[in-house]
Design a protein around this motif. Structure first.
Motif, PDB file in Angstrom:
ATOM      1  N   ARG A  24     -33.546 -41.199 -24.616  1.00 47.62           N
ATOM      2  CA  ARG A  24     -32.789 -40.584 -24.266  1.00 47.62           C
ATOM      3  C   ARG A  24     -31.829 -39.948 -25.971  1.00 47.62           C
ATOM      4  O   ARG A  24     -31.940 -39.276 -26.459  1.00 47.62           O
ATOM      5  CB  ARG A  24     -31.711 -39.876 -23.243  1.00 47.62           C
ATOM      6  CG  ARG A  24     -32.952 -39.671 -21.786  1.00 47.62           C
ATOM      7  CD  ARG A  24     -33.275 -38.616 -22.165  1.00 47.62           C
ATOM      8  NE  ARG A  24     -32.211 -37.631 -22.476  1.00 47.62           N
ATOM      9  CZ  ARG A  24     -32.353 -36.203 -22.518  1.00 47.62           C
ATOM     10  NH1 ARG A  24     -33.772 -35.974 -22.133  1.00 47.62           N
ATOM     11  NH2 ARG A  24     -31.551 -35.022 -22.561  1.00 47.62           N
ATOM     12  N   ALA A  58     -36.649 -38.462 -27.157  1.00 50.89           N
ATOM     13  CA  ALA A  58     -36.699 -38.091 -26.113  1.00 50.89           C
ATOM     14  C   ALA A  58     -37.679 -36.453 -25.862  1.00 50.89           C
ATOM     15  O   ALA A  58     -37.751 -37.241 -24.426  1.00 50.89           O
ATOM     16  CB  ALA A  58     -35.752 -37.449 -26.458  1.00 50.89           C
ATOM     17  N   ASP A 206     -27.124 -42.614 -20.938  1.00 57.22           N
ATOM     18  CA  ASP A 206     -27.387 -40.767 -21.525  1.00 57.22           C
ATOM     19  C   ASP A 206     -28.116 -39.603 -20.555  1.00 57.22           C
ATOM     20  O   ASP A 206     -28.780 -38.946 -21.105  1.00 57.22           O
ATOM     21  CB  ASP A 206     -28.750 -40.951 -22.636  1.00 57.22           C
ATOM     22  CG  ASP A 206     -27.540 -42.166 -23.472  1.00 57.22           C
ATOM     23  OD1 ASP A 206     -27.127 -41.731 -24.927  1.00 57.22           O
ATOM     24  OD2 ASP A 206     -27.457 -43.446 -23.432  1.00 57.22           O
ATOM     25  N   LEU A 207     -27.297 -40.396 -18.831  1.00 56.43           N
ATOM     26  CA  LEU A 207     -28.451 -39.419 -18.159  1.00 56.43           C
ATOM     27  C   LEU A 207     -28.643 -40.170 -16.555  1.00 56.43           C
ATOM     28  O   LEU A 207     -28.089 -40.527 -16.393  1.00 56.43           O
ATOM     29  CB  LEU A 207     -29.984 -39.905 -18.539  1.00 56.43           C
ATOM     30  CG  LEU A 207     -31.495 -39.175 -17.599  1.00 56.43           C
ATOM     31  CD1 LEU A 207     -31.619 -37.752 -18.379  1.00 56.43           C
ATOM     32  CD2 LEU A 207     -32.524 -40.052 -17.669  1.00 56.43           C
TER      33      LEU A 207
END
Length: 279
Positions: A24, A58, A206-207
């Motif tokens: 990401r 990404a 990040d997710l």
């Protein structure tokens, strides 16, 4: 600058969850969109799967597939690139691999090194990065020193010495492995953690993705994860000190030192069991 990721474990383990978070940052939550790579040694440490792309991780179909089905290994190293030296091209994507001492070696670097690094004739870069040149130089230093590739203590001492010399040229955060152990060093930024029983849940930074490691591990598993920046929000990441080098085997630290500082003794519980020691 780039970002690094590595895994070292005492049993074949996939790096899919961590690689998903790192990916990401390769163009979505981070600016490291100039290529990526993932290297995983086969469990015996002799074979290597190395995949690279000169595209943002990404948005890569291949990177997404690897996050879903990454190879199980005792050592894996990944990298996302922000080009500072060398054009955006496949040959400049990390990790890099070479053969030395009858072994396959993998290397990834984050940072900038100034000046020309002198090389001999045995190891030459294919691309145009200071990172690959530094890798070739390290292998030449090991060769000139006559280090036994089966001696992890001697290898650690020489690699740490090389790291100190390269750090004089700039920023040298790096990972190197021969599939049996993992050497990591940092002058500016690198973090690590160890996952062991009792395993807990972990959530990516990040997710919105969480994994309950207690459901996918055994009580005997020990896994070390290293990353430039912490990848999860609910685990205890330890920062490397400036000039610090660590050698991991079986998911645990077996050697540790700092530039200009006496080696730090490792508590007895951190020593790997004989079954996991490098011969």
């Amino acid at each position: 600058m780039c970002e690094l990721l590595a895994l070292n474990a005492n049993t074949p383990t996939d790096m899919g969850f961590s690689f998903r978070g790192l990916s990401r940052r390769g163009g979505a939550t981070g600016e490291h969109a100039d290529g990526w790579g993932l290297a995983s040694f086969t469990p015996g440490g002799h074979g290597l799967t190395l995949l690279r792309e000169e595209a943002p991780a990404a948005f890569s179909v291949l990177a997404d597939q690897l996050a879903e089905r990454s190879p199980k290994a005792l050592v894996s190293i990944a990298h996302i690139r922000k080009a500072t030296r060398g054009v955006v091209a496949l040959e400049n994507c990390h990790p890099f691999s070479r053969c030395w001492g009858g072994q396959t070696w993998v290397f990834a670097h984050n940072g900038d090194l100034q000046g020309a690094i002198p090389l001999g004739d045995h190891h030459r870069p294919f691309g145009s990065t200071d990172s690959e040149t530094a890798f070739c130089w390290i292998l030449e230093q090991l060769e000139q020193a006559g280090v036994n590739p089966q001696n992890p203590g001697a290898l650690f001492d020489q690699l740490h010495h090389c790291a100190a010399q390269l750090a004089e040229r700039g920023t040298f955060n790096a990972l190197i492995s021969n599939g049996q152990w993992l050497f990591a060093t940092a002058t500016s930024k690198l973090h690590w953690l160890t996952r062991r029983a009792p395993f807990c849940k972990a959530t990516l930074a990040d997710l919105p993705l969480q994994v309950d490691f207690s459901a996918v591990t055994t009580a005997n598993d020990v896994v070390a994860i290293l990353s430039t920046e912490p990848l999860t929000t609910d685990e205890h990441w330890q920062p490397f000190q400036a000039g610090e080098s660590l050698l991991f085997c079986g998911g645990q630290v077996i050697h540790r030192s700092r530039h200009g500082v006496r080696p730090v003794p490792i508590p007895a519980r951190s020593q790997p069991a004989p079954a996991h020691e490098v011969p």
